[in-house]
Design an enzyme around this catalytic site. Structure first.
Site, PDB file in Angstrom:
ATOM      1  N   TRP A 187       0.728  -1.290   0.067  1.00  0.00           N
ATOM      2  CA  TRP A 187      -0.218   0.050   0.120  1.00  0.00           C
ATOM      3  C   TRP A 187       0.828   1.213   0.063  1.00  0.00           C
ATOM      4  O   TRP A 187       0.679   2.133  -0.780  1.00  0.00           O
ATOM      5  CB  TRP A 187      -0.958  -0.093   1.209  1.00  0.00           C
ATOM      6  N   HIS A 188       1.912   1.283   0.817  1.00  0.00           N
ATOM      7  CA  HIS A 188       2.914   2.508   0.714  1.00  0.00           C
ATOM      8  C   HIS A 188       3.446   2.628  -0.577  1.00  0.00           C
ATOM      9  O   HIS A 188       3.939   3.811  -0.717  1.00  0.00           O
ATOM     10  CB  HIS A 188       3.754   2.328   2.001  1.00  0.00           C
ATOM     11  N   GLY A 189       3.972   1.822  -1.371  1.00  0.00           N
ATOM     12  CA  GLY A 189       4.417   1.857  -2.459  1.00  0.00           C
ATOM     13  C   GLY A 189       4.807   0.797  -3.269  1.00  0.00           C
ATOM     14  O   GLY A 189       4.645  -0.405  -3.138  1.00  0.00           O
TER      15      GLY A 189
END
Length: 456
Positions: free
Chosen positions: A315-317
């Protein structure tokens, strides 16, 4: 539009003045302001945002009025497909293409910029549609209010990721001007700006120098750069949350707290109960529990925990470094769970908490290597630099005065997190606010660095 910009310094007071002057239609003003705030980055992405909002609004109403479970699931699927589809195309397509290319499976090249804060408002929209499907939230009939729920400018770019049960009722019940509420909101904004502009942006100079060229900073310098990033990312992200919460409070909207002194946690589970709380609880409610949570065997529980952390990393990257960061925390949490199960005695003695704090803090700090590095090679170079004390010490890019300001800022941060302003006498409290305002004017200009979490 950045919170730490001259444009916002003009925009926010103007919107607030109009908000309190208007007898009705406050939602329309804030929706228009939110469109301007978001469109300030890339106006074209307002169309994408608007299209998904239309899909979710009508899907929510259709779910509520559907006569069968099958129809409800179809409308839910349409909404989730729209949200996840946009996320997949803009955030993960090129990542998937690069990995498929390595396997000899070519995909067309798409050149497109990632919309600012896409993951945040996508997850907020999904929480609405899931809550309507579960019957925990009535479908919003007012299209403008639903659009404002998704686009409310204080928190739309980097959270907190809100739930409809908290925000939507507040968008229907606007309160008039309240001096105490407005003052406390502005105080929170000031504290967030101090964290971001005075502390985070200054420490970013050190962190960037070390991560850009890890081989040039062995041993002591590499650790200093890593510690600098640990404080930077906390001040940057929690600073944004402070500004968002304070700005919303001025308009009479109470947002959830997103941080509770996470670096004081004494184990990893406690850390994730204190860090980015809105995301942790989102994954708990919409991924971990639906997948079975802690029901069933220990192996299934461990699988669910590890899967949540992998998804959180992704989700973060869209990069393998973020996947490894998620796996790092997932593996650490599983080791902690197994250790606590074997040990049995969970009494938190002072010695145990002290040891737990040291281990937890450094585990989290080392994990930031994967989070901050732009590539696996860069992460590997920094890991080697941390254990190589044989090379020459390269000067870090802060002169003594700037270094002193950074250290003073960290000391103020620790005191600010430990003390509640309301517990101080009014003269002391207002002296601190004045000092913070003067520091913003003289120590760091507006128009500085973008917030780290805007990329997500």
């Amino acid at each position: 539009m950045l919170f730490n910009s001259f444009e916002f310094l003009v925009f926010f007071p103007l919107v607030a003045a109009l908000f309190f002057a208007l007898p009705r239609g406050k939602w329309a003003l804030l929706l228009a302001a939110s469109c301007i705030f978001y469109g300030w980055f890339i106006p074209a992405y307002l169309a994408i945002m608007g299209a998904v909002i239309v899909v979710d609004y009508f899907a929510g109403r259709a779910i509520e009025s559907a006569g069968t479970l099958r129809l409800r699931r179809i409308f839910l699927g349409v909404s989730l497909a729209a949200n996840l589809g946009v996320l997949a195309v803009f955030k993960y397509y090129n990542f998937a293409r690069e990995n498929l290319d390595a396997l000899g499976l070519g995909l067309p090249v798409l050149t497109m910029a990632l919309p600012i804060g896409l993951s945040f408002h996508t997850f907020q929209a999904m929480s609405y549609i899931i809550e309507v499907y579960r019957g925990h939230q009535k479908a919003e009939r007012h299209f403008g209010r639903y659009a404002l729920y998704v686009m409310f400018f204080p928190q739309m770019v980097a959270g907190p990721i809100e739930r409809p049960q908290n925000v939507l009722p507040q968008l229907r019940d606007w309160r008039g001007f309240d001096e105490d509420r407005v003052v406390s909101g502005l105080q929170r904004v000031l504290w967030g700006l101090v964290k971001k502009v005075i502390i985070a942006d200054r420490l970013a100079i050190v962190a960037d120098a070390v991560f850009t060229d890890p081989a040039a900073h062995s041993g002591f310098g590499a650790w200093i750069g890593l510690y600098a990033f640990a404080v930077q990312i906390y001040c940057d992200f929690s600073g944004y949350s402070d500004i968002a919460i304070g700005t919303a409070r001025v308009f009479g909207v109470k947002l959830m707290e997103n941080f509770r002194q996470p670096y004081f946690a004494c184990d990893l589970r406690e850390f994730w109960q204190r860090w980015h709380i809105s995301l942790s609880t989102w994954f708990r409610d919409y991924v971990y529990i639906p997948f079975g949570g802690s029901r069933g065997s220990a192996a299934r529980t461990y699988r669910n925990v590890f899967l949540v952390f992998l998804l959180s990393g992704l989700w973060h990257g869209a990069a393998w470094t973020f996947v490894l960061w998620g796996a790092w925390h997932g593996a650490g949490t599983l080791v902690l769970m197994a250790w606590q199960k074997v040990r049995g005695d969970t009494r938190a003695t002072p010695l145990r908490r002290a040891i737990g704090w040291v281990l937890t803090f450094h585990f989290v700090v080392l994990g930031w290597i994967w989070f901050r590095a732009h590539s696996m090679a860069e992460a590997g170079a920094l890991w080697r630099a941390l254990v190589d004390w044989s090379g020459p010490a390269r000067p870090l890019p802060l002169d003594p005065m700037e270094a002193g300001i950074a250290l003073l800022g960290v000391a103020v941060l620790l005191l600010g997190d430990a003390w509640r302003p309301r517990e101080l006498t009014p003269p002391v409290r207002w002296a601190l606010y004045l000092a913070g305002g003067l520091a913003l004017i003289f120590l760091s200009p507006f128009g500085g660095k973008q917030f780290i979490y805007f990329q997500f």
